[in-house]
Design an enzyme around this catalytic site. Sequence first.
Site, PDB file in Angstrom:
ATOM      1  N   GLN A  20      -1.801  -5.722  -0.896  1.00 58.21           N
ATOM      2  CA  GLN A  20      -1.731  -5.030  -2.177  1.00 58.21           C
ATOM      3  C   GLN A  20      -3.157  -4.851  -2.683  1.00 58.21           C
ATOM      4  O   GLN A  20      -4.027  -5.689  -2.424  1.00 58.21           O
ATOM      5  CB  GLN A  20      -0.885  -5.816  -3.188  1.00 58.21           C
ATOM      6  CG  GLN A  20       0.609  -5.754  -2.872  1.00 58.21           C
ATOM      7  CD  GLN A  20       1.449  -6.515  -3.879  1.00 58.21           C
ATOM      8  OE1 GLN A  20       1.406  -7.738  -3.911  1.00 58.21           O
ATOM      9  NE2 GLN A  20       2.212  -5.804  -4.694  1.00 58.21           N
ATOM     10  N   SER A  21      -3.401  -3.779  -3.421  1.00 59.06           N
ATOM     11  CA  SER A  21      -4.769  -3.355  -3.697  1.00 59.06           C
ATOM     12  C   SER A  21      -5.485  -4.219  -4.728  1.00 59.06           C
ATOM     13  O   SER A  21      -6.676  -4.475  -4.603  1.00 59.06           O
ATOM     14  CB  SER A  21      -4.783  -1.889  -4.163  1.00 59.06           C
ATOM     15  OG  SER A  21      -4.255  -1.057  -3.151  1.00 59.06           O
ATOM     16  N   THR A  22      -4.785  -4.685  -5.763  1.00 60.96           N
ATOM     17  CA  THR A  22      -5.441  -5.396  -6.856  1.00 60.96           C
ATOM     18  C   THR A  22      -4.680  -6.677  -7.155  1.00 60.96           C
ATOM     19  O   THR A  22      -3.499  -6.831  -6.810  1.00 60.96           O
ATOM     20  CB  THR A  22      -5.502  -4.526  -8.125  1.00 60.96           C
ATOM     21  OG1 THR A  22      -4.171  -4.228  -8.559  1.00 60.96           O
ATOM     22  CG2 THR A  22      -6.249  -3.223  -7.843  1.00 60.96           C
ATOM     23  N   GLN A  25      -1.531  -6.096  -9.167  1.00 64.70           N
ATOM     24  CA  GLN A  25      -0.350  -5.803  -8.362  1.00 64.70           C
ATOM     25  C   GLN A  25       0.202  -7.074  -7.726  1.00 64.70           C
ATOM     26  O   GLN A  25       1.416  -7.238  -7.606  1.00 64.70           O
ATOM     27  CB  GLN A  25      -0.702  -4.781  -7.282  1.00 64.70           C
ATOM     28  CG  GLN A  25      -1.079  -3.416  -7.816  1.00 64.70           C
ATOM     29  CD  GLN A  25      -1.459  -2.448  -6.710  1.00 64.70           C
ATOM     30  OE1 GLN A  25      -1.470  -2.805  -5.540  1.00 64.70           O
ATOM     31  NE2 GLN A  25      -1.773  -1.218  -7.090  1.00 64.70           N
ATOM     32  N   GLY A  59      -4.628  -8.372  -2.807  1.00 69.77           N
ATOM     33  CA  GLY A  59      -5.638  -8.167  -3.841  1.00 69.77           C
ATOM     34  C   GLY A  59      -6.875  -7.453  -3.345  1.00 69.77           C
ATOM     35  O   GLY A  59      -7.873  -7.412  -4.072  1.00 69.77           O
TER      36      GLY A  59
END
Length: 499
Positions: A20-22, A25, A59
Amino acid sequence: MNTKITPDHLGRAAVVYVRQSTMTQVTGNLESQRRQYDLAGAAATTGFASVTAIDDDLGRSGSGSMERPGFERLVAQVCSGDVGAVYCIEASRLARNGRDWHHLIDLCALAGTLVIDPDGAYDPRLVNDRLLLGLKGTMSEYELSLMRQRGIAARGSKAGRGELRFMLPPGLCWSEVGKIEIDPDEHVAETIRLVFAKFRELGSGRQVFLWLRWADIKMPVVLRNVDVCKLVWKAPAYHSVMQILHNPLYAGAYAFGRRAQRTRIIDGRARKATGVRKPRDEWSVLLRDNHQGYISWREYEENHKLLAENAHMKKNCDRKSARGGRALLTGLMRCGRCGRMMRVFYGSAKGNAHRYQCRGDDAHVGVGLCIGISGVRVDRAVAVQILEAVSDRAVEAAIFASDQVERSRRDVIAALERDLEGSRYEALLASRRYELVDPAKRHVARELEARWNDALERVGVLERKIKDLSALSAAPRHRSWPTPAACPGSPDRLECALH
């Protein structure tokens, strides 16, 4: 079972790549995590010999501007030939840039590894599947660019109206109607006002920091953990003081886009450095008189100019701040011939006289010195002129200095009283917690009792400090000012009068 999944593939391991990107999220979009982890059960049901989930990149963005140890681990396992299939819920989970995507697909084709998502299984060795995988990777990269472009445009439009919310510095908060206002916490607001008042008095950000350290005054600091913002009190730090003095939000201006990103190529990859300051004329949004501030915009401009002048050797023709050393005019003397700053050179032996020298144009080797002069005679002449100019106001200056010390003491007492009020509240809160705990839970009661004692000790320390400072303020001050005539003809008569 899909005909593309052969016994050779099932005899090897299946890898489920989770990303997941961040961190927002990761903490908020839990359903996406469940869908990705559920792929491990689907791989086990298909019949793979073993299933491994790689979630080291939770992340971390897949745009290629951030290191991804999980992706590197995935590539290494594919290269070893022990992976029969790579599971992902969509192409964007594996990569958001063409370089990583096509590199992985090439390695999967060489190792005979399948790429499986909920839509089906793809063999990179087949032309049609390779075409579909290439389109998926291209669409994933385009989707990221499109979403970023739309988000930046929407954010800029909202910020242009002054309605975009972001984390505010200590002393400011968002109201219920979406406007910036001064923090209703008097302790926080008065501490911020004290920083600006001391800067106007002392004229230096470093001196403000040293004064706060000397007075043992805590500073409010905002700590952010994902979406949770918490205000804590810490010992003064130099960068915290400078951030307050440089922030235009305290001057009632809505400012957005004061910092930018800088992209550099490191080891063949783009690396972004955030927090790069931009000149004021390049800020995205600057709305003056947007809200009530601690200072006016004119005061902010004056403070900013003074901070720039305090910095030494920023520009060749700007005013410079004085520097340390035996020389009186260090950093203040300019060459009368070329206008450059004159440097100070001290003798190698102890007690040798210093000299002021202008080295001229250093860019041209062999040009030689421009002007050089002995520093002792210059300093003595300047000192005599200064003493003669201020000798008539020596007593007034001494009284002003004494009053300034008294004002500083009152500021410390006021700050300590605000700290005492907060400490008493914390002690009261600790006592309530201790009273509400079940006495049978001794392991909890002992900890709460220790916290209560610590809070009471802090209250006692602050009360003693306030009592000592108040006693100094209340003590009578006896002044016996010698007149300048008591030491006539001496260049030190100002010093004599001040003492």
